[in-house]
Design a protein around this motif. Structure first.
Motif, PDB file in Angstrom:
ATOM      1  N   TYR A  78      43.633  31.415  45.525  1.00 48.66           N
ATOM      2  CA  TYR A  78      43.766  30.182  46.302  1.00 48.66           C
ATOM      3  C   TYR A  78      45.042  29.485  45.865  1.00 48.66           C
ATOM      4  N   GLU A  98      38.554  21.186  45.270  1.00 47.39           N
ATOM      5  CA  GLU A  98      37.579  21.579  46.292  1.00 47.39           C
ATOM      6  C   GLU A  98      37.275  23.069  46.206  1.00 47.39           C
ATOM      7  N   PHE A  99      38.295  23.885  45.927  1.00 46.53           N
ATOM      8  CA  PHE A  99      38.080  25.324  45.768  1.00 46.53           C
ATOM      9  C   PHE A  99      37.155  25.594  44.584  1.00 46.53           C
ATOM     10  N   GLN A 147      34.754  23.913  43.601  1.00 47.05           N
ATOM     11  CA  GLN A 147      33.368  23.652  44.001  1.00 47.05           C
ATOM     12  C   GLN A 147      32.802  24.765  44.866  1.00 47.05           C
ATOM     13  N   ARG A 148      33.682  25.536  45.531  1.00 47.83           N
ATOM     14  CA  ARG A 148      33.228  26.559  46.475  1.00 47.83           C
ATOM     15  C   ARG A 148      33.070  27.936  45.852  1.00 47.83           C
TER      16      ARG A 148
END
Length: 330
Positions: free
Chosen positions: A217, A226-227, A229-230
């Motif tokens: 990423y 945010e990444f 968290q995913r």
């Protein structure tokens, strides 16, 4: 800035809270600040997100815990507020790499180009630019510019190169780099990946291409958060300034975050030396004395504001969403 010796014994956290109330001040901190400063801030986020908070706040004083160009941006957007920076020496290698007089000369050599300029630059360079971008808004803004329009991108050649490779858009790149992101080592990163083969790598686009090529990423600090968290697993390798990991660990205590190493695998060269200049002591003194204070000549401010306003107009969907909101109880 010299710290006064009579601060010994002060409860700095309590004194900062007292002055925050007395001054009707808001404390803004970038993700790259030390954890103790992040934890007492009213808002934590990216540079422009914080400036948007500064613009919207009803505080009389903005204490900006970041670097000079961030505090300048807050003053450009919030001219009626007092903006203080705990240490005026907190600069930026990207800003330093792009002297305004040289940038003006470069622009004059390419009159058919517009200047799409990364926010990590001086007020003077913003005034010489057409549109300012952030790492989260650059691609969206670039997509709205006529493909026939020639573009100068500065001062970060790594971010500009990443955008050119991703979009296929040719741009003249100013040769600046961030000393923090330039310090990451491909060899050491591959060693780390071999130790954690299932861990994805998240990288900031200020990194060189040899780092970005290994990333799962690539995105802004907000995007990396945010990444994190995913990701389906519990481990992430992070190639940006490591103080962002503090927010990751607070938000996701069950996951493991590993900072990508510098050139020799052990050095602290991936810690921003400019961000590190801000301390609790300096923040206390800035609130107490309302210095060092950001001042910008009005004509220059208005000219610089044009390029920021252009960005805000073109990037409505990406600007102002990167902060974590209130992080201070009460």
């Amino acid at each position: 800035m010299t710290i006064q010796t009579n601060l010994t014994g002060l409860d700095l956290r309590a004194e900062i809270d007292r002055l925050r109330k007395e001054r009707n001040a808001v404390i803004l901190a970038h993700y790259y600040q030390k954890p103790e400063i992040q934890d007492l801030a009213d808002f934590v986020g990216d540079s422009l997100d914080l400036s948007r908070k500064a613009q919207a706040t009803d505080a009389d004083v903005i204490a900006f815990c970041g670097v000079r160009f961030m505090a300048d941006t807050a003053k450009i957007l919030s001219p009626d507020k007092i903006v203080v920076l705990p240490d005026m020496a907190a600069g930026c290698s990207l800003e330093d790499s792009c002297p305004p007089e040289q940038f003006a000369e470069f622009r004059a050599q390419h009159p058919d180009h517009i200047a799409l300029t990364y926010i990590n630059c001086s007020t003077e360079v913003k005034a010489l630019s057409d549109i300012i971008v952030t790492s989260s808004s650059a691609e969206q803004i670039l997509a709205q510019i006529d493909p026939a329009q020639k573009i100068i991108f500065g001062p970060d050649r790594n971010l500009g190169g990443y955008l050119a490779r991703k979009t296929g858009r040719e741009m003249l790149l100013w040769p600046g780099v961030c000393i923090v992101h330039e310090a990451f080592s491909e060899t050491e990163l591959l060693k780390l990946r071999a130790q954690h083969p299932d861990a994805p790598i998240a990288a900031h686009p200020e990194c060189p291409a040899v780092i970005l090529d290994h990333a799962d990423y690539v995105g802004s600090t907000r995007g990396i958060l945010e990444f994190a968290q995913r990701i389906p697993g519990d481990t992430l390798i992070v190639a940006t300034e490591p103080h962002i990991i503090h927010q990751m660990e607070k938000a996701m205590p069950g996951k493991t975050f590993i900072g990508a190493p510098g050139a020799d695998g052990n050095c602290n060269c991936n810690i921003c030396p400019y961000m590190a200049l801000n301390t609790m002591e300096k923040l206390y003194l800035a609130l107490r004395d309302l210095t060092p204070r950001i001042e910008i000549e009005e004509g220059l401010r208005l000219q610089a504001k044009k390029s920021l306003d252009a960005m805000l107009d073109l990037a409505r969907g990406t600007v102002g969403q990167g902060d974590l909101g209130p992080v201070r109880a009460g």
